[in-house]
Motif scaffolding. Structure first.
Motif, PDB file in Angstrom:
ATOM      1  N   VAL A   1       0.811  -1.222   0.000  1.00 43.59           N
ATOM      2  CA  VAL A   1       0.000   0.000   0.000  1.00 43.59           C
ATOM      3  C   VAL A   1       0.845   1.273   0.000  1.00 43.59           C
ATOM      4  CG1 VAL A   1      -1.862  -1.221   1.157  1.00 43.59           C
ATOM      5  CG2 VAL A   1      -0.282   0.161   2.523  1.00 43.59           C
ATOM      6  N   GLY A   2       2.154   1.144   0.229  1.00 39.90           N
ATOM      7  CA  GLY A   2       3.011   2.311   0.198  1.00 39.90           C
ATOM      8  C   GLY A   2       3.099   3.061   1.509  1.00 39.90           C
ATOM      9  N   ALA A   3       3.018   2.331   2.637  1.00 44.15           N
ATOM     10  CA  ALA A   3       3.139   2.943   3.960  1.00 44.15           C
ATOM     11  C   ALA A   3       4.526   2.668   4.535  1.00 44.15           C
ATOM     12  CB  ALA A   3       2.070   2.413   4.902  1.00 44.15           C
ATOM     13  N   ARG A   4       4.968   3.523   5.431  1.00 45.25           N
ATOM     14  CA  ARG A   4       6.289   3.374   6.052  1.00 45.25           C
ATOM     15  C   ARG A   4       6.290   2.283   7.126  1.00 45.25           C
ATOM     16  NH1 ARG A   4      10.954   6.459   6.459  1.00 45.25           N
ATOM     17  NH2 ARG A   4      12.068   6.365   8.462  1.00 45.25           N
ATOM     18  N   HIS A   5       5.213   2.207   7.895  1.00 49.77           N
ATOM     19  CA  HIS A   5       5.126   1.248   8.994  1.00 49.77           C
ATOM     20  C   HIS A   5       3.785   0.526   8.963  1.00 49.77           C
ATOM     21  CE1 HIS A   5       8.610   3.108  10.984  1.00 49.77           C
ATOM     22  NE2 HIS A   5       8.046   4.274  10.750  1.00 49.77           N
ATOM     23  N   ALA A   6       3.795  -0.756   9.334  1.00 53.63           N
ATOM     24  CA  ALA A   6       2.567  -1.535   9.505  1.00 53.63           C
ATOM     25  C   ALA A   6       2.724  -2.378  10.759  1.00 53.63           C
ATOM     26  CB  ALA A   6       2.308  -2.427   8.293  1.00 53.63           C
ATOM     27  N   LEU A   7       1.709  -2.351  11.626  1.00 58.66           N
ATOM     28  CA  LEU A   7       1.765  -3.081  12.889  1.00 58.66           C
ATOM     29  C   LEU A   7       0.547  -3.986  12.997  1.00 58.66           C
ATOM     30  CD1 LEU A   7       2.757   0.164  13.598  1.00 58.66           C
ATOM     31  CD2 LEU A   7       3.732  -1.225  15.430  1.00 58.66           C
ATOM     32  N   ALA A   8       0.785  -5.287  12.956  1.00 60.59           N
ATOM     33  CA  ALA A   8      -0.288  -6.271  13.025  1.00 60.59           C
ATOM     34  C   ALA A   8      -0.743  -6.463  14.461  1.00 60.59           C
ATOM     35  CB  ALA A   8       0.184  -7.599  12.443  1.00 60.59           C
ATOM     36  N   VAL A   9      -2.057  -6.589  14.629  1.00 57.72           N
ATOM     37  CA  VAL A   9      -2.657  -6.818  15.943  1.00 57.72           C
ATOM     38  C   VAL A   9      -3.759  -7.864  15.802  1.00 57.72           C
ATOM     39  CG1 VAL A   9      -2.092  -4.585  16.972  1.00 57.72           C
ATOM     40  CG2 VAL A   9      -4.128  -4.794  15.562  1.00 57.72           C
ATOM     41  N   ASN A  10      -4.403  -8.181  16.923  1.00 59.38           N
ATOM     42  CA  ASN A  10      -5.348  -9.293  16.918  1.00 59.38           C
ATOM     43  C   ASN A  10      -6.739  -8.933  16.414  1.00 59.38           C
ATOM     44  OD1 ASN A  10      -6.209  -7.794  19.090  1.00 59.38           O
ATOM     45  ND2 ASN A  10      -5.885  -9.394  20.629  1.00 59.38           N
ATOM     46  N   SER A  11      -7.020  -7.658  16.152  1.00 59.88           N
ATOM     47  CA  SER A  11      -8.301  -7.244  15.566  1.00 59.88           C
ATOM     48  C   SER A  11      -8.198  -5.799  15.121  1.00 59.88           C
ATOM     49  CB  SER A  11      -9.453  -7.392  16.577  1.00 59.88           C
ATOM     50  OG  SER A  11      -9.364  -6.407  17.592  1.00 59.88           O
ATOM     51  N   ALA A  12      -9.087  -5.407  14.245  1.00 58.17           N
ATOM     52  CA  ALA A  12      -9.133  -4.001  13.853  1.00 58.17           C
ATOM     53  C   ALA A  12      -9.558  -3.124  15.023  1.00 58.17           C
ATOM     54  CB  ALA A  12     -10.086  -3.815  12.680  1.00 58.17           C
ATOM     55  N   THR A  13     -10.373  -3.655  15.915  1.00 53.26           N
ATOM     56  CA  THR A  13     -10.756  -2.905  17.117  1.00 53.26           C
ATOM     57  C   THR A  13      -9.530  -2.568  17.957  1.00 53.26           C
ATOM     58  OG1 THR A  13     -12.922  -3.991  17.155  1.00 53.26           O
ATOM     59  CG2 THR A  13     -12.182  -2.962  19.194  1.00 53.26           C
ATOM     60  N   SER A  14      -8.639  -3.537  18.128  1.00 49.59           N
ATOM     61  CA  SER A  14      -7.390  -3.277  18.849  1.00 49.59           C
ATOM     62  C   SER A  14      -6.560  -2.228  18.129  1.00 49.59           C
ATOM     63  CB  SER A  14      -6.584  -4.570  18.983  1.00 49.59           C
ATOM     64  OG  SER A  14      -7.308  -5.543  19.701  1.00 49.59           O
ATOM     65  N   ALA A  15      -6.525  -2.297  16.798  1.00 48.80           N
ATOM     66  CA  ALA A  15      -5.774  -1.307  16.025  1.00 48.80           C
ATOM     67  C   ALA A  15      -6.339   0.092  16.231  1.00 48.80           C
ATOM     68  CB  ALA A  15      -5.801  -1.679  14.541  1.00 48.80           C
ATOM     69  N   LEU A  16      -7.653   0.213  16.238  1.00 45.33           N
ATOM     70  CA  LEU A  16      -8.270   1.512  16.488  1.00 45.33           C
ATOM     71  C   LEU A  16      -7.925   2.024  17.888  1.00 45.33           C
ATOM     72  CD1 LEU A  16     -11.795   0.858  14.939  1.00 45.33           C
ATOM     73  CD2 LEU A  16     -10.172   2.599  14.153  1.00 45.33           C
ATOM     74  N   HIS A  17      -7.925   1.129  18.858  1.00 45.13           N
ATOM     75  CA  HIS A  17      -7.635   1.520  20.239  1.00 45.13           C
ATOM     76  C   HIS A  17      -6.215   2.063  20.364  1.00 45.13           C
ATOM     77  CE1 HIS A  17      -7.542   0.279  24.779  1.00 45.13           C
ATOM     78  NE2 HIS A  17      -7.590   1.577  24.613  1.00 45.13           N
ATOM     79  N   VAL A  18      -5.227   1.289  19.878  1.00 49.35           N
ATOM     80  CA  VAL A  18      -3.848   1.748  20.034  1.00 49.35           C
ATOM     81  C   VAL A  18      -3.577   2.979  19.161  1.00 49.35           C
ATOM     82  CG1 VAL A  18      -2.969  -0.502  20.746  1.00 49.35           C
ATOM     83  CG2 VAL A  18      -2.918   0.120  18.308  1.00 49.35           C
ATOM     84  N   ALA A  19      -4.306   3.107  18.042  1.00 53.21           N
ATOM     85  CA  ALA A  19      -4.158   4.304  17.205  1.00 53.21           C
ATOM     86  C   ALA A  19      -4.609   5.544  17.973  1.00 53.21           C
ATOM     87  CB  ALA A  19      -4.955   4.147  15.916  1.00 53.21           C
ATOM     88  N   CYS A  20      -5.761   5.442  18.632  1.00 52.06           N
ATOM     89  CA  CYS A  20      -6.259   6.576  19.415  1.00 52.06           C
ATOM     90  C   CYS A  20      -5.300   6.927  20.547  1.00 52.06           C
ATOM     91  CB  CYS A  20      -7.635   6.257  19.974  1.00 52.06           C
ATOM     92  SG  CYS A  20      -8.972   6.248  18.764  1.00 52.06           S
ATOM     93  N   LEU A  21      -4.799   5.917  21.240  1.00 53.95           N
ATOM     94  CA  LEU A  21      -3.873   6.172  22.337  1.00 53.95           C
ATOM     95  C   LEU A  21      -2.577   6.799  21.830  1.00 53.95           C
ATOM     96  CD1 LEU A  21      -4.360   2.906  24.415  1.00 53.95           C
ATOM     97  CD2 LEU A  21      -5.065   5.214  25.089  1.00 53.95           C
ATOM     98  N   ALA A  22      -2.087   6.312  20.711  1.00 56.68           N
ATOM     99  CA  ALA A  22      -0.848   6.869  20.163  1.00 56.68           C
ATOM    100  C   ALA A  22      -1.009   8.330  19.777  1.00 56.68           C
ATOM    101  CB  ALA A  22      -0.412   6.050  18.945  1.00 56.68           C
ATOM    102  N   LEU A  23      -2.217   8.715  19.377  1.00 55.04           N
ATOM    103  CA  LEU A  23      -2.496  10.107  19.025  1.00 55.04           C
ATOM    104  C   LEU A  23      -2.791  10.970  20.248  1.00 55.04           C
ATOM    105  CD1 LEU A  23      -4.646   9.509  15.829  1.00 55.04           C
ATOM    106  CD2 LEU A  23      -2.327  10.443  15.926  1.00 55.04           C
ATOM    107  N   GLY A  24      -2.719  10.362  21.434  1.00 55.29           N
ATOM    108  CA  GLY A  24      -2.876  11.124  22.667  1.00 55.29           C
ATOM    109  C   GLY A  24      -4.307  11.374  23.081  1.00 55.29           C
ATOM    110  N   LEU A  25      -5.253  10.628  22.519  1.00 53.80           N
ATOM    111  CA  LEU A  25      -6.659  10.814  22.885  1.00 53.80           C
ATOM    112  C   LEU A  25      -6.878  10.376  24.330  1.00 53.80           C
ATOM    113  CD1 LEU A  25      -9.417  11.606  21.473  1.00 53.80           C
ATOM    114  CD2 LEU A  25      -9.827   9.137  21.325  1.00 53.80           C
ATOM    115  N   GLY A  26      -7.603  11.212  25.089  1.00 51.54           N
ATOM    116  CA  GLY A  26      -7.835  10.881  26.491  1.00 51.54           C
ATOM    117  C   GLY A  26      -8.986  11.672  27.072  1.00 51.54           C
ATOM    118  N   GLU A  27      -9.050  11.697  28.382  1.00 50.98           N
ATOM    119  CA  GLU A  27     -10.130  12.400  29.074  1.00 50.98           C
ATOM    120  C   GLU A  27     -10.127  13.880  28.691  1.00 50.98           C
ATOM    121  OE1 GLU A  27     -10.308  11.796  33.251  1.00 50.98           O
ATOM    122  OE2 GLU A  27     -10.113   9.613  33.107  1.00 50.98           O
ATOM    123  N   GLY A  28     -11.324  14.394  28.471  1.00 47.95           N
ATOM    124  CA  GLY A  28     -11.477  15.780  28.077  1.00 47.95           C
ATOM    125  C   GLY A  28     -11.424  16.005  26.580  1.00 47.95           C
TER     126      GLY A  28
END
Length: 387
Positions: A43-70
């Motif tokens: 697909v032409g991406a620099r990094h790809a990280l496999a996980v056990n579900s797309a839901t897990s991928a969405l979760h770690v993506a949000c956390l990596a972007l700093g999403l949190g309370e407030g």
């Protein structure tokens, strides 16, 4: 029963999984990095990280972007609940943007209008999750432009869309987003049984997601906070999760990926045949944006109920009774009981609710043949003509 979706498992898939079973590693071996590299290169991406579900991928993506309370996460109401739940997992609040009535994706015009209102009240989103429903990409250039203006980060939920293209590039290249998420559930375009992947061109985001998918534990001295005791040493430096993909799943993914383009081409051919055969029936067939080449994960029709004497439910039940495994993607998230408890109400997103009142997903999968498709079409015609 003709299902709405079905995996295609061939002998090559079985052989590569058996090879892993006879190998030294069932988890944390060489196959997961091989799968990641293959998808990233495809697909032409620099990094790809496999996980056990797309839901897990969405979760770690949000956390990596700093999403949190407030913080706020916005997404479309016409999606599976995971696209919204990932924000709640992080302690953020969730809101929705109504859909484009033509593409059924998040509407950039509605997004722009809502952002202008939110700017006045200080409730701008930190993350927008753009869902490529049925495999057709959102208008990512427009969404990206809004992100630059209003300062939010972008996750492409491309669970339906691997192998599709936007503006001539594979979805996942990351031109207009921070992170892209793929799903490898059995009914998706390629499968690892269960599994998902997060792709990014940002080194720091990739490093953070890598850490979070495996307990927040590292053996990298550069990530550790104090002196290394010895070669056995590791540190937990973040609160992470066990979201790893197994070697068996990755092996299946490597094998399936070799047929990705063929799968997408077959799905598009079947969709074109549906378009032709359904012409003249009181249904709206899926419109495709000229900038896009859809993965065609789903083929959704909308019933023109003002032209028939049957209800949406009657057509759906009639098709099921005739052995056609139709489905409905999706019940708008804001109408779910859990989200009603959060304050959402019917009528909040009228285009999404209108879509839901008319939509039916017809069977579409790469091993479907003309005879099976003809049975679906005949059953639909009979269901629409019932009185």
């Amino acid at each position: 029963m003709i299902p709405y979706g079905r995996q295609d498992i061939q002998q090559a898939d079985i052989d590569v999984v058996l090879d892993v079973l006879h190998s030294d590693f069932l988890t944390q071996g060489p196959m997961v990095p091989r799968f990641e590299q293959a998808v990233a290169e495809k697909v032409g991406a620099r990094h790809a990280l496999a996980v056990n579900s797309a839901t897990s991928a969405l979760h770690v993506a949000c956390l990596a972007l700093g999403l949190g309370e407030g913080d706020w996460l916005w997404t479309t109401p016409v999606t599976f609940v995971a696209s919204a739940n990932c924000g709640l997992y992080c302690g953020a609040q969730v809101d929705f943007v109504d859909i484009d009535p033509r593409t059924y994706n998040l509407c950039p015009r509605a997004l722009g209008a809502k952002l202008e209102q939110a700017e006045q009240t200080g409730r701008l989103p930190k993350v927008v999750v753009a869902v490529h429903l049925c495999g057709q990409p959102c208008k990512m250039e427009a969404i990206h432009a809004l992100g630059q203006r209003f300062g939010f980060r972008i996750i492409e939920d491309a669970s339906h869309a691997i192998g599709g293209q936007y503006q001539g590039e594979y979805i996942g290249s990351g031109r207009y987003s921070d992170i892209t998420v793929f799903s490898f559930h059995p009914v998706k375009i390629i499968t690892t049984a269960e599994g998902g992947m997060a792709l990014t061109n940002n080194d720091a985001l990739a490093s953070r997601m890598d850490l979070l998918r495996s307990h927040g534990v590292t053996r990298d001295p550069e990530l550790m906070t104090h002196e290394v005791d010895g070669p056995w040493y590791y540190q937990q430096v973040a609160l992470g999760f066990n979201y790893r993909m197994t070697e068996l799943q990755a092996a299946l993914g490597v094998s399936q990926l070799e047929r990705l383009d063929d799968y997408v081409a077959t799905r598009n051919a079947l969709a074109t045949r549906y378009d032709e055969q359904l012409a003249g029936l009181p249904v709206t067939t899926p419109w495709q944006h000229p900038d896009s080449y859809s993965g065609r994960h789903l083929y959704v029709i909308r019933l023109e109920l003002n032209q028939v004497r049957v209800t949406h439910r009657q057509v759906f039940e009639s098709l099921r009774e005739q052995g056609i495994g139709v489905n409905l993607h999706y019940i708008p998230v804001h109408t779910q009981p859990y989200y009603q408890q959060l304050g959402f109400r019917p009528g909040d997103f009228p285009e999404a609710e209108c879509y839901y009142a008319q939509a039916i997903s017809l069977p579409l999968y790469p091993t479907m043949n003309d005879t099976q498709q003809d049975l679906v079409i005949a059953a639909l015609r009979q269901s629409l003509e019932a009185s």
